[in-house]
Design an enzyme around this catalytic site. Sequence first.
Site, PDB file in Angstrom:
ATOM      1  N   ARG A  33      -4.791  -9.448   9.518  1.00  0.00           N
ATOM      2  CA  ARG A  33      -4.527 -10.847   9.863  1.00  0.00           C
ATOM      3  C   ARG A  33      -5.816 -11.662   9.928  1.00  0.00           C
ATOM      4  NH1 ARG A  33      -0.494  -7.636  11.469  1.00  0.00           N
ATOM      5  NH2 ARG A  33       1.574  -8.452  12.004  1.00  0.00           N
ATOM      6  N   GLY A 101       1.953  -1.596   3.366  1.00  0.00           N
ATOM      7  CA  GLY A 101       3.108  -2.471   3.536  1.00  0.00           C
ATOM      8  C   GLY A 101       2.721  -3.747   4.266  1.00  0.00           C
ATOM      9  N   SER A 174      10.852  -6.061  12.838  1.00  0.00           N
ATOM     10  CA  SER A 174       9.735  -5.934  11.902  1.00  0.00           C
ATOM     11  C   SER A 174       8.734  -7.068  12.067  1.00  0.00           C
ATOM     12  CB  SER A 174      10.234  -5.925  10.453  1.00  0.00           C
ATOM     13  OG  SER A 174       9.126  -6.024   9.581  1.00  0.00           O
ATOM     14  N   ASP A 327       4.765   3.172  15.225  1.00  0.00           N
ATOM     15  CA  ASP A 327       3.875   3.993  14.392  1.00  0.00           C
ATOM     16  C   ASP A 327       3.477   5.301  15.068  1.00  0.00           C
ATOM     17  OD1 ASP A 327       3.914   2.177  12.312  1.00  0.00           O
ATOM     18  OD2 ASP A 327       2.157   1.087  13.049  1.00  0.00           O
ATOM     19  N   ARG A 403      -0.352   8.787   8.838  1.00  0.00           N
ATOM     20  CA  ARG A 403       0.014   9.228  10.189  1.00  0.00           C
ATOM     21  C   ARG A 403       0.699  10.594  10.184  1.00  0.00           C
ATOM     22  NH1 ARG A 403      -1.744   4.771  12.617  1.00  0.00           N
ATOM     23  NH2 ARG A 403      -1.091   2.767  11.791  1.00  0.00           N
TER      24      ARG A 403
END
Length: 450
Positions: A33, A101, A174, A327, A403
Amino acid sequence: MSSHGAPIPMTSRPCGPLSGQAAVPGDKSISHRSLILGALSVGKTEISGLLEGQDVLDTAAAMRAFGAEVTDHGGGNWSVHGVGVGGFAEPEQVIDCGNSGTGVRLIMGAMATSPITATFSGDASLNGRPMARVTDPLALFGTRSYGRDGGRLPMTLVGAKNPVPVEYKVPMPSAQVKSAVLLAGLNAPGQTVVIEAEATRDHTERMLAGFGASLTVEETDAGRVITLTGQPELKPQKIDVPRDPSSAAFPVCAALIVPGSDVLVPGIGLNPTRAGLFTTLRDMGADLTYENERTEGGEPVADLRARFSPNLKGIEVPSARAASMIDEYPVLSVVAAFAEGQTVMRGVKELRVKESDRIDAMAVGLRANGITVDEGPDWWTVTGRGHGKVPGGATCASHLDHRIAMSFLVLGMAAQSAVSIDDGGPIATSFPIFEPLMTGLGAALERSEA
Ligand code: S3P
């Protein structure tokens, strides 16, 4: 294959106590971001502590392709000379978002309301993930998209020439979808409204406000209602990226299951939309304390101290907490294997559309290592064997998923026999210093012959 090269098979052997400080890298969500909002501002944004993982480097390259000047000054210090809201240039080449993603979905949102065309692609993992969840709401602004069957990459987006503002209720929890709509709303006139039934990570809202956008957030019976006024002039910022709680999860969980461990993980953001794992571990009886609690850049931060916890108990993880630890379920399932009793994880359908189907990837690998796992479409359970009783000994597929790779390496640190993975390459997408950091604490990681 790893996302950017040949596979790197790795093995994690049972090790002695983990001890010392684990300074994990910058937050991945905030790093993406920072680059994107910097590129949409007028002037120079300075960023310190940027995560230099491949996912974020791919976003930096994308911002250059859209016309921003992005400079790496070394040591995690970067600057972005932005082109302003609506100022993106049309890229000359396909935008390769690699494994990310977050990268592709946020960038699609950021370009969707500019009169330009861009084509996006990624690795085999990203090219299999659903993009309609983003292109459906972007179509409401007037953006057209042409992708492969099932709304998959490679995909071309034709930005709306005369975008209209949108009101959109996000149908799944999301932050990527929410953020894509908000970023698209930046260049639409009037007010774009996004409603989310369940709170997801709120970095986009906080950072948009920090960059000078006019944005309100209301908690209502329908959920969080975010209203953004379009066409602001975003003002460049100085951003110090906090360390990533999702990366902190690995040394923390390893310390809880390796006998005798005592690890300090300094400066971790405890934004409630991200900290669900730590609450869950404490509910399981983990010796995990928050030291030196403080506020930095408007976010709650603490040093996490994790010590070996021989009496972990399986619990039912509240599904209301899922978004705040989405996550972290893979590594939680590893800790659950060392707990007494069953850990039940419900309301986690989204795990099936991450970098891999994370329920399936962990279930197959945990079973191969002697752990009982049951699963349904949106739930799974892990039946713990208790400390010292996890067999290990298997080789697991990491499915191009960082992960999954790191979770199985953590399993190997405390199992009775070593655990291997077919490819540690994807770890570099989010946690490029995982290997030296964990071996520095005392882990026995090695790269094996391909
Ligand atoms: C992220 C949102 C989450 C998370 C991902 C990062 C973000 O994805 O899994 O790692 O930075 O917005 P979803 O939006 O698919 O839940």
